[in-house]
Structure formats: structure tokens, C-alpha cells
Design a protein around this motif. Structure first.
Motif, PDB file in Angstrom:
ATOM      1  N   HIS A 216       0.917  -1.094   0.144  1.00  0.00           N
ATOM      2  CA  HIS A 216      -0.118   0.179  -0.069  1.00  0.00           C
ATOM      3  C   HIS A 216       0.808   1.143   0.103  1.00  0.00           C
ATOM      4  CE1 HIS A 216      -3.567  -2.350   0.318  1.00  0.00           C
ATOM      5  NE2 HIS A 216      -3.526  -2.711   1.424  1.00  0.00           N
ATOM      6  N   TRP A 217       1.926   1.273   0.696  1.00  0.00           N
ATOM      7  CA  TRP A 217       2.803   2.245   0.811  1.00  0.00           C
ATOM      8  C   TRP A 217       3.465   2.678  -0.567  1.00  0.00           C
ATOM      9  CZ3 TRP A 217       5.114   5.866   4.826  1.00  0.00           C
ATOM     10  CH2 TRP A 217       6.218   6.400   4.442  1.00  0.00           C
TER      11      TRP A 217
ATOM     12  N   GLU B 152       2.308   1.674  -3.398  1.00  0.00           N
ATOM     13  CA  GLU B 152       1.397   2.245  -4.470  1.00  0.00           C
ATOM     14  C   GLU B 152       1.096   3.578  -4.097  1.00  0.00           C
ATOM     15  OE1 GLU B 152      -1.789  -0.436  -4.102  1.00  0.00           O
ATOM     16  OE2 GLU B 152      -1.036  -2.024  -5.291  1.00  0.00           O
ATOM     17  N   ALA B 153       0.924   3.976  -2.895  1.00  0.00           N
ATOM     18  CA  ALA B 153       0.656   5.588  -2.722  1.00  0.00           C
ATOM     19  C   ALA B 153       1.766   6.423  -2.897  1.00  0.00           C
ATOM     20  CB  ALA B 153       0.272   5.746  -1.203  1.00  0.00           C
ATOM     21  N   MET B 154       2.912   5.779  -2.787  1.00  0.00           N
ATOM     22  CA  MET B 154       4.277   6.845  -3.077  1.00  0.00           C
ATOM     23  C   MET B 154       4.607   6.801  -4.644  1.00  0.00           C
ATOM     24  SD  MET B 154       4.548   8.287  -0.147  1.00  0.00           S
ATOM     25  CE  MET B 154       6.104   8.997  -0.590  1.00  0.00           C
TER      26      MET B 154
ATOM     27  N   TYR C 143      -4.693  13.556  -9.555  1.00  0.00           N
ATOM     28  CA  TYR C 143      -4.585  12.159  -9.103  1.00  0.00           C
ATOM     29  C   TYR C 143      -5.592  11.737  -8.112  1.00  0.00           C
ATOM     30  CZ  TYR C 143      -2.873   7.423  -8.485  1.00  0.00           C
ATOM     31  OH  TYR C 143      -2.830   6.123  -8.108  1.00  0.00           O
ATOM     32  N   SER C 144      -5.367  12.735  -6.928  1.00  0.00           N
ATOM     33  CA  SER C 144      -6.251  12.391  -5.922  1.00  0.00           C
ATOM     34  C   SER C 144      -6.475  13.892  -5.409  1.00  0.00           C
ATOM     35  CB  SER C 144      -5.716  11.404  -5.021  1.00  0.00           C
ATOM     36  OG  SER C 144      -6.541  11.311  -3.810  1.00  0.00           O
TER      37      SER C 144
END
Length: 332
Positions: free
Chosen positions: A41-42, A44-46, A237-238
Motif C-alpha cells: 500500500h505504501w 502504491e501510494a508513493m 490524481y487525488s
């Protein structure tokens, strides 16, 4: 001191210095072992695709060091009696506001899925009284030592400022916007921004672009790099809409976007030129540089739709102004 009739500043500073070296946390266990889903998850987020963080021999990204100590909403208590007492003493003296200023990490051992971490935290230092643009206060630095068994995996220093906000007589003026923290790793980025150029780091070994700026490549590990200038095109993107906590230098609500640049990297910045409730994922944006006073320049992202509307209105207004003299002349 802040309050009327309070003890002299040097005596108060002496009381604060007593807390240096006292424990802020003792032999605490990480809430979860180091684990592959959290690493994934980290990454993917970064946007970190380093192969070292996946597969059977995966390690955790070193910058996740603090993540394994986080307690969540209902985890550990705030701190030890000494740490709470120190912060309470500052609160009672009028230094009730707090802002995180910076952190430093040192990595000594890679963490791997399955590692159970423990950590200790100590109040490393309390500064002399300092006067800042936010107000007068004290910097409190804690050092956290993260271990796997008896092995020291890394250290995490975290510094906060406990301060008394400035109060101006009469109608308070809006305070200046806080300046970003500039260090040896990102100084080149902010130098470019001041000259209204958005620079992206590029590894000279494998050609990978990266942001935020780092001392080495997260793809191949190479230490050498140069820069390329961003085109200024991107999409949302977000995003989040900031309502709280209120801060006088800002006017909430406002939108903060994670912008994916045309070059493929992502960076955070304010989305402007469109109401906060009209921001959406995929919204095309274009880079602008915003002067925020006191030699502070920041990159912001203007919604292209709003920009095109503004350009159309300016063209229509120009055409209208040209038509008025002709009409007036025809009626004479």
C-alpha cells in the motif's frame, strides 16, 4: 514567560531542561509486525516501484520506519508521565499552540516482513526560548530508537515547536504563509521554484524521474542525478478539501491535490481557479507560480477548464470594447 506575574524566563527554561534525557516511551511494541500488504500500500501510494520492496526477499522501504510505530486512533497513550508533564508545563505557561517542524531518520538495519519491532523514545532536548514568525516558544526534540530484538534498526528524531501565538493589538492582521522546510536534499527544487521553474530529479544511471527530491534513486540506488524541467501539464490524481484545523494564514475550505505530471511523477499542491467542491479526479491542471509575500513563491495548479473560461471572457470583453466606439459613431 507569557502570563502576567509568571516566573522569569531563565528560571522557566531551567525547569524545562530537567526533562532532557527523560523517557517519552519505554519498550513499546509495534501494533503490527512488518508486513507485505502495508509495504505494498505504501509503495502504491508513493509510486515507488523499487523491486527490493516486493518478492520473497522483500525489505520495507526505509522511510516507512515510523509507520511501524504508529498506534492508530485507539492505540498507545500519548506518552510517559514525563513527556505529558513537560507539554502540560508549557501549556500552563501560555505556550499552548503546537506545530511539527521537522524530522530526521537514520537507517541501520533493513526491516523485513515478519519482524516484530519495539521502540523507546527519549526527550532529547528542549531549546532555549525562541522567537519565530508564529510566536515565541520552545523546540522540543524527541528521539525514537526502533529495534528488532536487540538490533537497532533505525532512529527517528521528531521536533515540535510549542509556542504562544502572536497577538496584535486591535484588528489582527492575517499572518504570512508558513515557509516550506528547505534542506540539503530539496534545496535545488526550491531554488528552481524561486526562478519559476519546476525541476524534476532524473537519475543519470537509469533515467528514472523522481519526486519528491531524494539523495539517491529509488529504482536503481544510484547516487548521481540531474534535472529536467517539467512541462507544467498535469491532472488531479487525488485530492482532499481542507476544513480543519483552522489556521489564520489560510482561508478554508480549499482543495489540495496530488497532481500527476505529464512526466509521470506526482506532487502535492493547491488546486486553484475552480471552486473547491468542483475539483475532481482527472481534472486537467496547469502549473502556475504564486507569490505569497516575503520572497516566498509556491507552485500551484490551476484548473485548465477555468483558465479556458477566463481566456474566453477576456477575448469577449476585448471584442465588446472594440464594438462600442463603432456603435457610438454610427448613431451620431
Amino acid at each position: 514567560m507569557v502570563g502576567q506575574g509568571a516566573e522569569p524566563a531563565d528560571e522557566f527554561a531551567t525547569r524545562l531542561k530537567v526533562y532532557e534525557g527523560q523517557r517519552a516511551a519505554v519498550a513499546r511494541m509495534g501494533k503490527d509486525p512488518v508486513n507485505a500488504p502495508m509495504i505494498r500500500h505504501w509503495c502504491e501510494a508513493m509510486g515507488d516501484t523499487n523491486p527490493a520492496y516486493s518478492g520473497p526477499d522483500a525489505i520495507a522501504p526505509p522511510t516507512m520506519l515510523q509507520a511501524w510505530t504508529m498506534s492508530g486512533l485507539f492505540g498507545h497513550t500519548r506518552g510517559t508521565h514525563a513527556y505529558d508533564e513537560l507539554l502540560g508545563l508549557l501549556d500552563e505557561a501560555g505556550y499552548s499552540a503546537v506545530v511539527a517542524t521537522d524530522c530526521e531518520q537514520e537507517y541501520l538495519r533493513p526491516l523485513r516482513p515478519g519482524d516484530e519491532i519495539t521502540y523507546d523514545s527519549v526527550i532529547e532536548s528542549v531549546s532555549e526560548r525562541k522567537t519565530t514568525k508564529l510566536g515565541t516558544g520552545y523546540f522540543v526534540t524527541t528521539r525514537m530508537d526502533v529495534r528488532v530484538g536487540t538490533d537497532l534498526a533505525g532512529t527517528h528524531r521528531f521536533r515540535i515547536l510549542k509556542y504562544a501565538p502572536l497577538r496584535q493589538p486591535g484588528r489582527p492582521e492575517k499572518p504570512p504563509r508558513p515557509h516550506p522546510v528547505v534542506n540539503r536534499d530539496n534545496a535545488g527544487f526550491w531554488e528552481g521554484v524561486r526562478s519559476r521553474t519546476l525541476l524534476i530529479q532524473r537519475c543519470t544511471g537509469c533515467g528514472t524521474l523522481r519526486h519528491p527530491w531524494l539523495p539517491g534513486c529509488n529504482a536503481c540506488g544510484g547516487p548521481d542525478w540531474d534535472t529536467v524541467e517539467a512541462s507544467g501539464q498535469g491532472t488531479v490524481y487525488s485530492y482532499v478539501v481542507m476544513h480543519h484545523p483552522p489556521f489564520p494564514a489560510f482561508d478554508p475550505p480549499y482543495a489540495v491535490g496530488l497532481i500527476e505530471l505529464a512526466e509521470g511523477v506526482r506532487m502535492i499542491g493547491n488546486v486553484v481557479g475552480v471552486p473547491y467542491d468542483k475539483v475532481r479526479i482527472g481534472l486537467p491542471v496547469r502549473l502556475e507560480f504564486q507569490d505569497c509575500g516575503e520572497e516566498l513563491v509556491l507552485p500551484v495548479w490551476r484548473a485548465q477548464e477555468a483558465q479556458e473560461i477566463q481566456q474566453t471572457q477576456e477575448i469577449q470583453e476585448t471584442q465588446k470594447n472594440r464594438e462600442v466606439p463603432e456603435n457610438q459613431g454610427a448613431g451620431v
